[in-house]
Design a protein around this motif. Structure first.
Motif, PDB file in Angstrom:
ATOM      1  N   THR A 185       0.856  -1.179   0.000  1.00 56.95           N
ATOM      2  CA  THR A 185       0.000   0.000   0.000  1.00 56.95           C
ATOM      3  C   THR A 185       0.897   1.236   0.000  1.00 56.95           C
ATOM      4  O   THR A 185       2.124   1.118  -0.120  1.00 56.95           O
ATOM      5  CB  THR A 185      -0.921   0.019   1.233  1.00 56.95           C
ATOM      6  N   GLU A 186       0.311   2.391   0.183  1.00 52.12           N
ATOM      7  CA  GLU A 186       1.098   3.614   0.155  1.00 52.12           C
ATOM      8  C   GLU A 186       2.130   3.653   1.279  1.00 52.12           C
ATOM      9  O   GLU A 186       3.252   4.129   1.082  1.00 52.12           O
ATOM     10  CB  GLU A 186       0.174   4.828   0.268  1.00 52.12           C
ATOM     11  N   ASN A 187       1.754   3.131   2.462  1.00 47.70           N
ATOM     12  CA  ASN A 187       2.625   3.252   3.626  1.00 47.70           C
ATOM     13  C   ASN A 187       3.198   1.935   4.138  1.00 47.70           C
ATOM     14  O   ASN A 187       4.097   1.936   4.975  1.00 47.70           O
ATOM     15  CB  ASN A 187       1.864   3.929   4.771  1.00 47.70           C
ATOM     16  N   GLU A 188       2.683   0.803   3.660  1.00 48.48           N
ATOM     17  CA  GLU A 188       3.097  -0.487   4.194  1.00 48.48           C
ATOM     18  C   GLU A 188       3.445  -1.462   3.079  1.00 48.48           C
ATOM     19  O   GLU A 188       2.964  -1.333   1.957  1.00 48.48           O
ATOM     20  CB  GLU A 188       1.974  -1.088   5.060  1.00 48.48           C
ATOM     21  N   ILE A 189       4.271  -2.435   3.427  1.00 44.10           N
ATOM     22  CA  ILE A 189       4.595  -3.502   2.492  1.00 44.10           C
ATOM     23  C   ILE A 189       4.636  -4.822   3.265  1.00 44.10           C
ATOM     24  O   ILE A 189       5.182  -4.883   4.372  1.00 44.10           O
ATOM     25  CB  ILE A 189       5.944  -3.240   1.782  1.00 44.10           C
ATOM     26  N   THR A 190       4.013  -5.842   2.713  1.00 43.02           N
ATOM     27  CA  THR A 190       3.941  -7.145   3.362  1.00 43.02           C
ATOM     28  C   THR A 190       4.737  -8.149   2.537  1.00 43.02           C
ATOM     29  O   THR A 190       4.490  -8.313   1.340  1.00 43.02           O
ATOM     30  CB  THR A 190       2.483  -7.619   3.491  1.00 43.02           C
ATOM     31  N   LEU A 191       5.677  -8.813   3.190  1.00 43.04           N
ATOM     32  CA  LEU A 191       6.556  -9.770   2.519  1.00 43.04           C
ATOM     33  C   LEU A 191       6.433 -11.140   3.177  1.00 43.04           C
ATOM     34  O   LEU A 191       6.139 -11.241   4.365  1.00 43.04           O
ATOM     35  CB  LEU A 191       8.012  -9.314   2.595  1.00 43.04           C
ATOM     36  N   THR A 192       6.678 -12.178   2.404  1.00 45.37           N
ATOM     37  CA  THR A 192       6.750 -13.537   2.939  1.00 45.37           C
ATOM     38  C   THR A 192       8.186 -14.028   2.815  1.00 45.37           C
ATOM     39  O   THR A 192       8.909 -13.646   1.895  1.00 45.37           O
ATOM     40  CB  THR A 192       5.820 -14.499   2.184  1.00 45.37           C
ATOM     41  N   PHE A 193       8.579 -14.890   3.745  1.00 49.41           N
ATOM     42  CA  PHE A 193       9.933 -15.427   3.776  1.00 49.41           C
ATOM     43  C   PHE A 193       9.883 -16.916   4.054  1.00 49.41           C
ATOM     44  O   PHE A 193       9.139 -17.367   4.934  1.00 49.41           O
ATOM     45  CB  PHE A 193      10.769 -14.734   4.846  1.00 49.41           C
ATOM     46  N   SER A 194      10.672 -17.680   3.310  1.00 49.09           N
ATOM     47  CA  SER A 194      10.741 -19.120   3.503  1.00 49.09           C
ATOM     48  C   SER A 194      12.196 -19.545   3.470  1.00 49.09           C
ATOM     49  O   SER A 194      12.942 -19.166   2.564  1.00 49.09           O
ATOM     50  CB  SER A 194       9.977 -19.849   2.392  1.00 49.09           C
ATOM     51  N   LEU A 195      12.599 -20.307   4.455  1.00 50.74           N
ATOM     52  CA  LEU A 195      13.986 -20.743   4.528  1.00 50.74           C
ATOM     53  C   LEU A 195      14.293 -21.710   3.385  1.00 50.74           C
ATOM     54  O   LEU A 195      13.537 -22.634   3.124  1.00 50.74           O
ATOM     55  CB  LEU A 195      14.234 -21.425   5.873  1.00 50.74           C
ATOM     56  N   ARG A 196      15.381 -21.510   2.720  1.00 49.26           N
ATOM     57  CA  ARG A 196      15.742 -22.362   1.579  1.00 49.26           C
ATOM     58  C   ARG A 196      16.082 -23.783   2.034  1.00 49.26           C
ATOM     59  O   ARG A 196      15.685 -24.753   1.397  1.00 49.26           O
ATOM     60  CB  ARG A 196      16.923 -21.760   0.814  1.00 49.26           C
ATOM     61  N   ASN A 197      16.817 -23.899   3.132  1.00 49.70           N
ATOM     62  CA  ASN A 197      17.167 -25.220   3.660  1.00 49.70           C
ATOM     63  C   ASN A 197      16.293 -25.498   4.868  1.00 49.70           C
ATOM     64  O   ASN A 197      16.672 -25.220   6.003  1.00 49.70           O
ATOM     65  CB  ASN A 197      18.657 -25.261   4.032  1.00 49.70           C
ATOM     66  N   ARG A 198      15.131 -26.030   4.637  1.00 46.61           N
ATOM     67  CA  ARG A 198      14.155 -26.244   5.702  1.00 46.61           C
ATOM     68  C   ARG A 198      14.625 -27.337   6.652  1.00 46.61           C
ATOM     69  O   ARG A 198      15.349 -28.260   6.269  1.00 46.61           O
ATOM     70  CB  ARG A 198      12.795 -26.615   5.125  1.00 46.61           C
ATOM     71  N   LEU A 199      14.191 -27.226   7.902  1.00 43.67           N
ATOM     72  CA  LEU A 199      14.487 -28.249   8.890  1.00 43.67           C
ATOM     73  C   LEU A 199      13.393 -29.311   8.866  1.00 43.67           C
ATOM     74  O   LEU A 199      12.240 -29.042   8.558  1.00 43.67           O
ATOM     75  CB  LEU A 199      14.562 -27.633  10.294  1.00 43.67           C
ATOM     76  N   SER A 206       5.936 -17.910   7.272  1.00 44.97           N
ATOM     77  CA  SER A 206       6.243 -16.630   7.909  1.00 44.97           C
ATOM     78  C   SER A 206       6.024 -15.454   6.971  1.00 44.97           C
ATOM     79  O   SER A 206       6.391 -15.511   5.809  1.00 44.97           O
ATOM     80  CB  SER A 206       7.692 -16.608   8.381  1.00 44.97           C
ATOM     81  N   ILE A 207       5.429 -14.396   7.516  1.00 41.73           N
ATOM     82  CA  ILE A 207       5.141 -13.174   6.754  1.00 41.73           C
ATOM     83  C   ILE A 207       5.265 -11.997   7.711  1.00 41.73           C
ATOM     84  O   ILE A 207       5.035 -12.153   8.895  1.00 41.73           O
ATOM     85  CB  ILE A 207       3.720 -13.181   6.153  1.00 41.73           C
ATOM     86  N   ILE A 208       5.611 -10.817   7.196  1.00 41.60           N
ATOM     87  CA  ILE A 208       5.673  -9.628   8.049  1.00 41.60           C
ATOM     88  C   ILE A 208       5.288  -8.391   7.254  1.00 41.60           C
ATOM     89  O   ILE A 208       5.533  -8.314   6.052  1.00 41.60           O
ATOM     90  CB  ILE A 208       7.073  -9.448   8.661  1.00 41.60           C
ATOM     91  N   THR A 209       4.657  -7.447   7.930  1.00 42.98           N
ATOM     92  CA  THR A 209       4.317  -6.168   7.330  1.00 42.98           C
ATOM     93  C   THR A 209       5.212  -5.086   7.913  1.00 42.98           C
ATOM     94  O   THR A 209       5.354  -4.987   9.130  1.00 42.98           O
ATOM     95  CB  THR A 209       2.847  -5.819   7.567  1.00 42.98           C
ATOM     96  N   PHE A 210       5.827  -4.287   7.037  1.00 43.65           N
ATOM     97  CA  PHE A 210       6.753  -3.240   7.426  1.00 43.65           C
ATOM     98  C   PHE A 210       6.176  -1.860   7.119  1.00 43.65           C
ATOM     99  O   PHE A 210       5.391  -1.695   6.188  1.00 43.65           O
ATOM    100  CB  PHE A 210       8.066  -3.351   6.643  1.00 43.65           C
ATOM    101  N   ASN A 211       6.649  -0.884   7.880  1.00 42.81           N
ATOM    102  CA  ASN A 211       6.457   0.513   7.527  1.00 42.81           C
ATOM    103  C   ASN A 211       7.454   0.837   6.413  1.00 42.81           C
ATOM    104  O   ASN A 211       8.652   0.656   6.583  1.00 42.81           O
ATOM    105  CB  ASN A 211       6.699   1.395   8.753  1.00 42.81           C
ATOM    106  N   LYS A 212       6.977   1.276   5.276  1.00 39.92           N
ATOM    107  CA  LYS A 212       7.855   1.487   4.117  1.00 39.92           C
ATOM    108  C   LYS A 212       8.868   2.597   4.347  1.00 39.92           C
ATOM    109  O   LYS A 212       9.970   2.565   3.791  1.00 39.92           O
ATOM    110  CB  LYS A 212       7.012   1.782   2.878  1.00 39.92           C
ATOM    111  N   LYS A 213       8.513   3.580   5.164  1.00 40.10           N
ATOM    112  CA  LYS A 213       9.408   4.717   5.386  1.00 40.10           C
ATOM    113  C   LYS A 213      10.515   4.362   6.366  1.00 40.10           C
ATOM    114  O   LYS A 213      11.695   4.636   6.114  1.00 40.10           O
ATOM    115  CB  LYS A 213       8.622   5.917   5.896  1.00 40.10           C
ATOM    116  N   THR A 214      10.153   3.740   7.482  1.00 35.68           N
ATOM    117  CA  THR A 214      11.135   3.458   8.534  1.00 35.68           C
ATOM    118  C   THR A 214      11.762   2.071   8.416  1.00 35.68           C
ATOM    119  O   THR A 214      12.754   1.802   9.085  1.00 35.68           O
ATOM    120  CB  THR A 214      10.476   3.556   9.920  1.00 35.68           C
TER     121      THR A 214
END
Length: 349
Positions: A185-199, A206-214
């Protein structure tokens, strides 16, 4: 489920989940987007200048095995030299009502027709001076000391938000994780992350939403389908120190009036000894009376495998939806190697 604005997010990534690793399908068609690349470059540049940070959080653990929703909130601090503190407190009633839209007297939350009991998280302090960890239980007036690099570190660390990986480059990040842009969105970005070598046994998402500015995280969520657990976090008022503040001065009275936040007076507390399993070993948990689905999830949480002895006349688990654990071997409390098998004798429900 009304929680943390119901955004789908979770994360092992560089910010808050150092003890977690993310699962991913083996055949992944990675498509890098300019938006993702721009944000990761910005994150790399800004994060290298961060010396330490502090903030507040709200945390929820949804347990599909024990049918509980555990709530807690608190404050946290981390710096690059591995000095850390997490204060976890009971969650206040008003926030509980707002978060779950539930009748506080019932202490129940209904999800997909199944009632979950709402319980309070543990009230305690978690303090690390880069050499040892001290876990303080003010309610019972006890404390526990463990080495910084012990097996106890990662399991107890889940009580609060987990730390940044400071200064990781985008190239290093991509070697460890599959990264994908989920929403922007204008102020936020949501990303997903997956470990390449899984246990093994660990396929959490896993996913997280960040403040795009900070580039700071706003909300996070971690799903463990193999374990039957979901961890959710909301982060509030995160402040960054780029080296302009000395640690004790910056944190003076930040944690409830403690002027020296890493030198707590424990004269009124008694030490509680804990037995830490040697590296590569774990303690067999209690699974008697659980159905075989939930018993398997509990054992996987400890890194153990499951073997079944079926009821007489039954040839496979698919013949019946749920069977109950009557006997387990090794028995509860036994010390075994990680990845060992626990044999479960099942009876019909």
């Amino acid at each position: 489920m009304k929680i943390l604005n119901t955004k789908t997010m979770s994360f092992y990534f560089v910010f808050f989940f150092s003890s977690l690793c993310c699962a991913h399908q083996k055949n992944v068609n990675e498509v890098e987007s300019p938006q993702l690349e721009n944000f990761l470059s910005k994150w790399e540049k800004i994060s290298t200048s961060i010396r330490s940070y502090r903030g507040s959080y709200q945390r929820c653990v949804l347990d599909n095995v024990y049918k509980t929703v555990q709530l807690s909130e608190g404050k946290f601090y981390y710096d690059k030299s591995n000095w850390s503190r997490i204060d976890t407190d009971f969650i206040d009633t008003d926030f509980k009502k707002t978060l779950y839209n539930t009748n506080d007297k019932s202490q129940k939350y209904v999800l997909n027709g199944t009632p979950y009991k709402i319980i309070e998280g543990l009230k305690k302090k978690w303090i690390c001076d880069s050499k040892k960890i001290v876990i303080i239980d003010d309610l019972n007036q006890t404390y526990t000391k463990v080495p910084f690099d012990s097996n106890y570190f990662s399991s107890d660390f889940l009580e609060g938000p987990l730390p940044f990986f400071f200064g990781m480059s985008t190239a290093e990040l991509k070697k460890l994780f599959y990264c994908k842009l989920l929403k922007e969105t204008e102020n936020e970005i949501t990303l997903t992350f997956s470990l390449r070598n899984r246990l093994k046994n660990d396929n959490h998402i896993s996913i997280i939403t960040f403040n795009k500015k900070t580039i700071l995280p706003i909300e996070a969520q971690i799903h463990y389908p193999n374990y039957g657990q979901t961890f959710l976090y909301k982060f509030i008022n995160i402040e960054i120190n780029r080296g302009t503040h000395k640690r004790n001065l910056w944190l003076s009275e930040y944690f409830g009036g403690d002027k020296l936040p890493f030198e707590i007076d424990l004269s009124g507390h008694s030490e509680k000894k804990v037995v830490i399993p040697p590296s590569g070993f774990c303690v067999v948990p209690y699974v008697l009376g659980f159905n075989h689905h939930d018993a398997n999830k509990i054992l996987k949480r400890s890194g153990l495998n499951t073997r079944y002895k079926l009821p007489e006349g039954q040839t496979n688990l698919k013949q019946k939806n749920s069977l109950i654990v009557q006997q387990q071997s090794p028995s509860v409390g036994k010390l075994v190697r990680e990845d060992a098998s626990v044999y479960l004798e099942l009876i019909s429900d």
